[in-house]
Design a protein around this motif. Structure first.
Motif, PDB file in Angstrom:
ATOM      1  N   LEU A   1       0.857  -1.171   0.000  1.00 34.19           N
ATOM      2  CA  LEU A   1       0.000   0.000   0.000  1.00 34.19           C
ATOM      3  C   LEU A   1       0.898   1.228   0.000  1.00 34.19           C
ATOM      4  N   LEU A   2       0.818   1.999  -1.079  1.00 34.90           N
ATOM      5  CA  LEU A   2       1.677   3.156  -1.259  1.00 34.90           C
ATOM      6  C   LEU A   2       0.925   4.449  -0.962  1.00 34.90           C
ATOM      7  N   VAL A   3       1.656   5.425  -0.458  1.00 35.61           N
ATOM      8  CA  VAL A   3       1.078   6.739  -0.155  1.00 35.61           C
ATOM      9  C   VAL A   3       2.045   7.829  -0.594  1.00 35.61           C
ATOM     10  N   ARG A   4       1.583   9.074  -0.622  1.00 37.96           N
ATOM     11  CA  ARG A   4       2.460  10.199  -0.922  1.00 37.96           C
ATOM     12  C   ARG A   4       3.408  10.422   0.265  1.00 37.96           C
TER      13      ARG A   4
ATOM     14  N   GLY B   1      -3.661  13.350  -5.779  1.00 41.73           N
ATOM     15  CA  GLY B   1      -4.371  13.544  -4.526  1.00 41.73           C
ATOM     16  C   GLY B   1      -5.847  13.191  -4.543  1.00 41.73           C
ATOM     17  N   SER B   2      -6.330  12.540  -5.600  1.00 39.43           N
ATOM     18  CA  SER B   2      -7.747  12.178  -5.635  1.00 39.43           C
ATOM     19  C   SER B   2      -8.023  10.876  -4.883  1.00 39.43           C
ATOM     20  N   VAL B   3      -6.961  10.139  -4.518  1.00 44.57           N
ATOM     21  CA  VAL B   3      -7.080   9.011  -3.588  1.00 44.57           C
ATOM     22  C   VAL B   3      -5.943   9.122  -2.584  1.00 44.57           C
ATOM     23  N   ASP B   4      -6.078   8.420  -1.477  1.00 43.57           N
ATOM     24  CA  ASP B   4      -5.074   8.492  -0.408  1.00 43.57           C
ATOM     25  C   ASP B   4      -4.031   7.383  -0.490  1.00 43.57           C
TER      26      ASP B   4
END
Length: 309
Positions: free
Chosen positions: A105-108, A167-170
């Motif tokens: 699970l990747l995030v900014r 940024g439209s998903v977390d």
């Protein structure tokens, strides 16, 4: 007594054939089997033809198996279950065991999500029924959460990554080589890895019709031994293979090498442990209401093939 098709037996079967040359229709994924086989020179002197089809993810490959558009394909444990549930007449004939870290699970970089518990209320992009989807659900379960605690957006890898960056998903739930590229080039961060959540099993699956054809079955047996040899070669020559893989998938060399080297993959003969793990995955998907009924996985395996040591 099990009747395994080994490399020697496959060759013996070939020597008895007198009909026209066989063609195997093989489904691959980005940076998958073909790249290793070509790098290791294991596609030379084939006694049959190969027609390749490359898919961006397992879901469309599963559809191709279901439709009989391909004879053989490489597919994760969860997508194989969806294919079987959809009526695919196919069986897993060998399993690749790997470190599941890169199914993640990747995030900014600035995301507050640092663990599975932080997923509550977040939006997650992934392919429906993919290994990424499975790991996302297992991550939620590990934190006492469920799919109702998040919003899933089902997108192919390229669109899912863009959605995360914009940024439209977390969160983006994905797999290698996308994870390595996202970390190295896009500077995304692994918030939750697949370790402890996923078995790391990926299957070589063949349609029942291909397995019922004696010539194709012999070709599949030969192909499996070449695939295994190519994997062993790649593990022993990471620098050389990294260069070849980079050219094939269009990724920087260091990214390509990272994407396969940390998986420590190895092909193995189907065993009881693998069947048990697949049953656990099937039961989990049923409990999660993603499979309409319980699937007994034993009939979805063929034990006729042995991976040479």
């Amino acid at each position: 007594m099990k009747k395994w098709i080994t490399a020697g037996l496959a060759l013996a079967m070939w020597s008895a054939f007198s009909q026209a040359e066989v063609t195997l229709h093989i489904g691959d994924q980005k940076g998958g089997m073909r790249s290793q086989l070509e790098a290791a020179n294991k596609l030379e002197n084939l006694p049959y033809k190969i027609e390749w089809s490359e898919f961006p993810a397992a879901a469309p490959l599963a559809e191709a198996l279901n439709a009989g558009a391909i004879d053989v394909g490489i597919i994760g444990d969860a997508p194989l279950l969806f294919a079987v549930a959809a009526g695919a007449q196919a069986k897993a004939i060998a399993v690749s065991k790997s470190d599941p870290y890169g199914t993640a699970l990747l995030v900014r970089p600035d995301s507050p999500v640092k663990s599975a518990a932080d997923l509550k209320g977040k939006s997650i992009a992934t392919n429906r029924g993919s290994i990424g989807h499975f790991v996302a659900l297992k991550a939620l379960e590990s934190a006492g959460l469920s799919a109702k605690d998040v919003t899933f957006r089902f997108l192919p890898p390229s669109e899912a990554k863009l959605a995360l960056i914009q940024g439209s998903v977390d969160v983006w739930a994905t797999w290698e080589p996308y994870t390595a590229y996202a970390e190295s080039v896009d500077k995304l961060r692994v918030a939750v890895s697949g370790r402890g959540l996923w078995s790391g099993n990926t299957f070589l699956a063949a349609t029942d019709s291909a397995l019922a054809d004696s010539e194709k079955k012999a070709a599949i047996a030969d192909y499996l031994q070449r695939l295994n040899a190519a994997q062993v070669w790649a593990n022993q020559h990471p620098d050389v293979y990294g260069k070849t893989l980079a050219k094939i998938i269009g990724f920087p060399q260091d990214v390509a090498r990272l994407s396969f080297e940390r998986r420590h993959s190895a092909w193995q003969t189907i065993d009881d442990t693998t069947v048990t793990q697949q049953q656990q995955t099937a039961d989990f998907y049923h409990t999660s209401s993603l499979l309409p009924k319980t699937i007994q996985v034993t009939p979805t395996f063929s034990h006729a093939f042995q991976v040479s040591k």
